[in-house]
Motif scaffolding. Structure first.
Motif, PDB file in Angstrom:
ATOM      1  N   PRO A 189       0.820  -1.227   0.000  1.00  0.00           N
ATOM      2  CA  PRO A 189       0.000   0.000   0.000  1.00  0.00           C
ATOM      3  C   PRO A 189       0.848   1.269   0.000  1.00  0.00           C
TER       4      PRO A 189
ATOM      5  N   GLN B  97      -7.263  -0.464  -3.215  1.00  0.00           N
ATOM      6  CA  GLN B  97      -8.591  -0.680  -2.650  1.00  0.00           C
ATOM      7  C   GLN B  97      -8.816  -2.157  -2.317  1.00  0.00           C
TER       8      GLN B  97
ATOM      9  N   GLN C 123      -7.052  -3.105   0.945  1.00  0.00           N
ATOM     10  CA  GLN C 123      -7.491  -2.471   2.191  1.00  0.00           C
ATOM     11  C   GLN C 123      -8.468  -3.363   2.960  1.00  0.00           C
TER      12      GLN C 123
ATOM     13  N   GLY D  60     -10.542  -0.531   7.186  1.00  0.00           N
ATOM     14  CA  GLY D  60      -9.787   0.581   6.650  1.00  0.00           C
ATOM     15  C   GLY D  60      -8.340   0.659   7.067  1.00  0.00           C
TER      16      GLY D  60
ATOM     17  N   THR E  13      -1.285   3.231   7.625  1.00  0.00           N
ATOM     18  CA  THR E  13      -2.577   3.784   7.218  1.00  0.00           C
ATOM     19  C   THR E  13      -2.491   5.295   7.056  1.00  0.00           C
TER      20      THR E  13
ATOM     21  N   SER F  71     -10.739   4.524  -0.471  1.00  0.00           N
ATOM     22  CA  SER F  71      -9.688   4.019   0.404  1.00  0.00           C
ATOM     23  C   SER F  71      -9.280   5.061   1.440  1.00  0.00           C
TER      24      SER F  71
ATOM     25  N   ASN G  15     -12.056   5.290   4.124  1.00  0.00           N
ATOM     26  CA  ASN G  15     -11.989   4.128   5.014  1.00  0.00           C
ATOM     27  C   ASN G  15     -10.784   4.224   5.958  1.00  0.00           C
TER      28      ASN G  15
END
Length: 573
Positions: free
Chosen positions: A183, A214, A217, A221, A230, A247, A250
């Motif tokens: 991510p 997405q 995730q 979230g 995050t 995303s 969330n």
């Protein structure tokens, strides 16, 4: 007299452990330390997303940061940690964004980087983290977004476009980030490209990469249940013009849900699955509702291929929350706990867990954390402590397995032993991957890695294991401090957690001088009498060189050590 002291201490620590079990009969969740890194990154993520709507949460986080700043204007990863470049730089960046940057911190950074211009910061951060850009690239991105770095020119470009390829090909790309940081690869890479990327071909990969983000995730979230990862994803997406992306929304919800009352965030939501396995081991499986706990542990095994790392079904992660990822240490821990709770009765979850571990084995014979053969970055390589834990779990179950699976276990275990033999240092120690000593100049804790390995190798009847064991035991004995305890390495201050791990290991070895064990017990006994059982001791080395403490480590490590020590002095061998 000694037996009375041991029994009294065991009863006390057992009560402390059971007090922390949720009253609804669920598994233990533990309590992680609050983190300056998590708090600064989360603060800035809210600032980038919508600073007006989240003014209250931003102000409270800022107050926590200012309240935990050390006298010289620096921060450690935890409030018990010494000054740390990363925690200090990120905290300063966050406070700078909201107009509250302390002057004394600026002075520290000037000294730390030999200046505070763009290239001073960029060079200093990249040098600290080396080839692994998992954390250095997001740090530099946050510095640029907050205004500490004024030019994007020399900030590394992460190859976000490779995220669209099948995960099985990732090992061939020599990615500059570790397996669990895809991510960040995507969000940081896209933002960096938007800020002046030279290869315009990358543009066509953005929509597909965002779809991958997405997909990766979790439902709540939170990537990895971690506020830093995050938060980094959130700020990068906002900086790249994607504040309205699902995303991001969330991720913001996750950060809102996990902030503590004092305005801080822990490094991860919790380590529920891990500390539950530790608790079951510490109690030797003696729980009134053992079958219930066993079923809860089994229910937390992944019964699907994980979208994050591509790992097959059958493994366990560190928590029962959606952001968890299956890994070898937690899978081995769950298998050990189930062996105690189910009295060695094999289940389908056990079989799948064993097969998951065997499938993870690297070509060099060792066991990595998350993914087989992804790369050579620190947190993707084979690890002695995890390999030893895997050996122990397989040893417990292999006689109950089918002939075919038992043979496979024997073959793979021999390869693990041979790899561990290669990894053992000349002085007999092993270096662990996920635990360290923040008092050590190199932040490493060979005492911990050796204690783990000695404890887990003790019951393996093989000449290689016996030879390694003797060297490991000799190393542990040679590193005991005068006060009876152990630090993470020779000459370092004793800590309750390290001492407990060594006492557990040595209590399972024959022909150990009882004076060595008695001194270790006395150290633990005194610490408990001084009400220091729950004193935070950051030994967890998480993500990319971040520290955390977990009060369940103190309790479970000590209870396991005391139980092993009691068996030793009772049997008299």
């Amino acid at each position: 007299m000694q037996n009375d002291k041991v029994n009294e201490t065991i009863e006390y620590v057992s009560r402390e452990l059971m007090k922390r079990r949720p009253k609804n009969g669920d598994i233990w969740t533990g309590l992680l330390s609050s983190s300056a890194i998590s708090t600064s990154v989360a603060l800035f993520a809210f600032y980038m997303f919508d600073k007006k709507s989240h003014q209250a949460i931003i102000e409270k986080a800022g107050e926590w940061l200012k309240g935990t700043m050390l006298s010289d204007g620096t921060w450690g990863d935890t409030i018990e940690s010494p000054s740390n470049m990363t925690a200090t730089l990120l905290s300063y960046a966050a406070l700078n964004a909201i107009g509250q940057a302390p002057e004394e911190t600026k002075d520290y950074l000037k000294q730390r980087f030999n200046g505070i211009r763009d290239q001073h910061i960029i060079t200093g951060v990249l040098k600290y983290y080396g080839k692994d850009l998992t954390f250095s690239a997001p740090i530099l991105i946050m510095c640029a977004l907050s205004g500490l770095i004024t030019s994007w020119k020399n900030i590394p470009q992460l190859p976000f476009e490779v995220s669209v390829f099948p995960q099985k090909l990732f090992r061939f790309f020599k990615l500059p980030v570790v397996s669990y940081a895809i991510p960040a690869l995507i969000a940081v890479g896209i933002l960096r490209y938007k800020k002046g990327g030279r290869n315009k071909l990358r543009e066509i990969f953005i929509p597909a990469s965002l779809k991958v983000l997405q997909k990766l995730q979790p439902s709540n979230g939170g990537f990895l249940e971690a506020a830093p990862l995050t938060g980094f994803v959130t700020m990068c997406m906002c900086g790249a013009g994607y504040s309205n992306h699902v995303s991001v929304k969330n991720a913001v919800s996750f950060l809102s849900d996990t902030v503590r009352e004092d305005g801080s965030w822990p490094i991860d939501t919790n380590l529920a699955s891990w500390v539950t396995s530790l608790s079951v081991k510490a109690l030797d499986g003696n729980l009134e509702d053992g079958e219930h706990i066993s079923n809860l542990i089994k229910s937390n095994a992944f019964n699907f291929q994980h979208p994050f790392t591509g790992a097959r079904e059958g493994g366990w992660g560190w928590t029962n929350l959606p952001g968890s990822v299956p890994d070898a240490d937690d899978t081995a821990g769950a298998l050990v706990a189930l062996h105690k709770l189910d009295k060695g009765v094999v289940s389908s979850e056990v079989i799948k867990g064993i097969e998951w571990l065997l499938h993870l084995q690297n070509s060099n014979g060792g066991i990595p954390t998350f993914c087989k053969g992804w790369g050579k970055l620190p947190f993707d390589r084979s690890s002695p402590d995890i390999t030893a834990h895997t050996l122990f779990a397989l040893q417990l179950w292999r006689d109950k397995l089918s002939d075919e699976l038992r043979k496979k276990c024997n073959d793979r275990m021999l390869r693990m032993l041979k790899w561990m033999q290669i990894e053992q240092a000349d002085n007999g120690c092993w270096y662990p991957l996920w635990f360290g000593d923040q008092d050590a100049e190199d932040e490493r804790a060979p005492v911990y890695g050796t204690a783990i390995s000695v404890e887990y190798l003790a019951d393996i009847e093989h000449p290689i294991a016996k030879n390694m064991l003797a060297k490991g035991v000799a190393y542990l004995i040679s590193t005991q401090n005068e006060d009876g305890g152990w630090g993470g390495a020779i000459g370092l201050p004793s800590k309750l957690t390290f001492t407990a791990r060594v006492l557990s290991a040595l209590s399972g070895i024959g022909n150990i001088e009882h004076t060595i064990l008695n001194k270790a017990f006395d150290y633990i006994f005194i610490k408990i009498k001084q009400n220091e059982l729950l004193k935070p001791e950051p030994i967890g080395l998480y993500f990319s060189r971040l520290w955390y403490s977990e009060e369940m480590y103190n309790i479970t490590f000590v209870l396991t050590a005391l139980s092993q020590y009691k068996k030793k002095i009772t049997n008299g061998n």
